[in-house]
Design a protein around this motif. Sequence first.
Motif, mmCIF file in Angstrom:
data_model
loop_
_atom_site.group_PDB
_atom_site.id
_atom_site.type_symbol
_atom_site.label_atom_id
_atom_site.label_comp_id
_atom_site.label_asym_id
_atom_site.label_seq_id
_atom_site.Cartn_x
_atom_site.Cartn_y
_atom_site.Cartn_z
ATOM 1 N N LEU A 398 15.379 3.739 23.175
ATOM 2 C CA LEU A 398 16.775 3.301 23.188
ATOM 3 C C LEU A 398 16.860 1.787 23.013
ATOM 4 N N PHE A 399 15.983 1.069 23.709
ATOM 5 C CA PHE A 399 15.953 -0.388 23.611
ATOM 6 C C PHE A 399 15.609 -0.818 22.186
ATOM 7 N N THR A 400 14.622 -0.137 21.583
ATOM 8 C CA THR A 400 14.206 -0.470 20.219
ATOM 9 C C THR A 400 15.302 -0.129 19.213
ATOM 10 N N LEU A 401 16.049 0.950 19.463
ATOM 11 C CA LEU A 401 17.178 1.290 18.599
ATOM 12 C C LEU A 401 18.230 0.178 18.614
ATOM 13 N N LEU A 402 18.543 -0.334 19.808
ATOM 14 C CA LEU A 402 19.493 -1.443 19.913
ATOM 15 C C LEU A 402 18.962 -2.675 19.195
ATOM 16 N N GLU A 403 17.650 -2.864 19.272
ATOM 17 C CA GLU A 403 17.003 -3.986 18.599
ATOM 18 C C GLU A 403 17.159 -3.852 17.083
ATOM 19 N N LEU A 405 19.293 -1.984 15.484
ATOM 20 C CA LEU A 405 20.716 -1.977 15.134
ATOM 21 C C LEU A 405 21.261 -3.389 14.986
ATOM 22 N N GLY A 406 20.661 -4.355 15.714
ATOM 23 C CA GLY A 406 21.104 -5.740 15.648
ATOM 24 C C GLY A 406 21.926 -6.171 16.841
ATOM 25 N N TYR A 407 21.932 -5.338 17.928
ATOM 26 C CA TYR A 407 22.769 -5.683 19.075
ATOM 27 C C TYR A 407 22.099 -6.663 20.033
ATOM 28 N N LEU A 408 20.783 -6.642 20.143
ATOM 29 C CA LEU A 408 20.119 -7.488 21.133
ATOM 30 C C LEU A 408 20.402 -8.982 20.947
#
Length: 713
Positions: A398-403, A405-408
Amino acid sequence: MGLTAASTGQSVAKGPDLKKLAGDKIIALAGNPNVGKSTVYNALTGMHQHTGNWPGKTVGSAQGVHTYKGKRYVLVDIPGVYSLMAHSVEEEIARDFICFGETDATVVVCDATCLTRNINLVLQTLEITDKVVVCVNLMDEAKRRQLSIDCEALSRSLGVPVVATAAGKGEGMKALSAAMQALTEGKAKTSPRRVSYRPEIESAIELLVPHLAPLLQNRLNPRWVALRLLEKEAGLETAMTNYLGFSPAEHPSLYEPLAAAREQLALLEADGLTLHDALVSDIYVAAEDICNNAVHAKQGDYNKKQLRIDRLLTNRLTGLPCMLLLLIAVLWITIQGANYPSSLLSDLLFGFEDKISSALSAIGTPAFLHDALVFGVYRVLAWVVAVMLPPMAIFFPLFTLLEDLGYLPRIAFNLDHAFKRCNACGKQALTMCMGFGCNAAGVIGCRIIDSPRERMIAILTNSFVPCNGRFPTLIAIITMFFVSTGGFLSSALSALLLGMVILLGIFLTLVFSRLLSETVLRGVPSSFTLELPPYRRPQIGKVLVRSVLDRTLFVLGRAVSVAAPAGLAIYLMANITVSGGSLLAHCADFLDPAARFIGLDGVLLMAFILGLPANEIVMPIAIMAYMASGTLTEFENLESLKLLLLQNDWTWLTAACTMIFSLLHWPCSTTLISIQKETGSIKWTLLAFLLPTLAGVGLCFLLTSFARLFSLV
């Protein structure tokens, strides 16, 4: 393979321990962060990879083999940077490897959607070497944004091969391989574009180049060396000395021309410009001129959509609430999603217990050794794996998906001001978020912070936020003592209380970051380039592979390595009897007065101590001690567990102090090992141990004193 690191005066790092054969070509893979460099690397190398650290550095390296038409190419994925004018460890490594790594070619990966910024790095690379291939990646993304890239015009302007790719889809990779082969075999002729600097700088360069050329003997570009000598980069001068065998800055033939060149620059500084600012400005003007001829944009609404989303996610009023809601959602998915697989994994692993027991009995293992191995070592190992693996296997993807996606980067943007007020770095927000999954992973993630001082602050304070190993204990105590079980209202209240605990951890992270920056790590916050990349569709398959292999299994491996000896120690303490009581009971009795002082009891404090290998086993150890059993056990029903705790004199105060101490106590052994490896220092590791512990003891003492003063218990 190696020369020594410029910052230490030892050998300048040519790279990690390169796994190459005779005849292999070495290719450096460079680029800005978030340009798809890792995707290009993975597309070329597949799974033929070797990972490690750069010599003397804590920056990760990766190298892999790419084969094309019978030729082998060793690709070295150098750190993603915005500039080669080194102001960070990553920039120093990238620059030194391109300069001194004896590479056969450098592939610079660019983002087609923001090419001007990327061409800055290309132009700086061309000042060092002629052997460059420009890979314009994310062409599919550019098409969606209605951008047209004329790669032929770009190639003519730069004077080197330019290849268009969409690495995520595998498009253009054969063309890239062909360009690499042509360049390394001398079939592609290059005439790299040199940046034309303002007259004062060009005059200074012209004074130095004729004297540098015979000294360097084609080992380094004299024009580039002249610029670096004028900038007085001390670290680079040391690196050049180690590489060349002499110091260009101190060579007698350069005394007069170097003095004359610096007089030319005095004219520049008289206009209020520093040399560095002038260089950066002129490179940007050149990059803009190149892109004006090669990039054509059609009218579209892609950017408008991006801006609308960013207005919501980075706005001062809505950015932080959105961030907190997303964090709670990720944690809820992690905790709820981990329950069933954790139960299955537990049944599977504990199902092997009887088989291991039978195997040990069959070979005549003594009873005490048999029990120590089965009920001590194996049971703790099984417990740690069953409890840690499922939530990490959910959280990290999930953390890597956010990464992806460009949200981090938006999280870093939202929290940058708060960390800057603490004299820390905004990137610490990202490493803090990683700590919610695992503090050890958060500590390792601190490598993204350029400043050594700010990186140390982030490492020392990462354990102030709760990892996934602490959430089961926190949730169980909240459910048993502070909310009624069952119903949507109960779940909402539990989530709210858990959110308050998390906010306490974030608040203390900021407080102790400021405290460290005012004392042992005094300094001012450094500036850094905070890029808000375009939102992209994550590549699910690659996200899963990267998060599971690089993060989940890595952290789990470290936990398992310390869980085995800890399991043996726990079993021995629970089963060795002295004066009518186990060692565990005696130790708990000894610690009881001190524990009562901070609202706990001796059993709980001993459980936290023995739970050093993994926070997940703290409550099972406490239950084992309360029940005076010799092996780890766990209650499946919270009502029966609450009854056991009440029988052992638990009150709301005990529950509250246990929650505080669960949030704030020494990091687990896996995290401590990671801290020691990242800092290379026992002193800093000890400080990382003490900071959250002292905070937890202090808060528990204050709450206990307040409750007793006003007779609330």
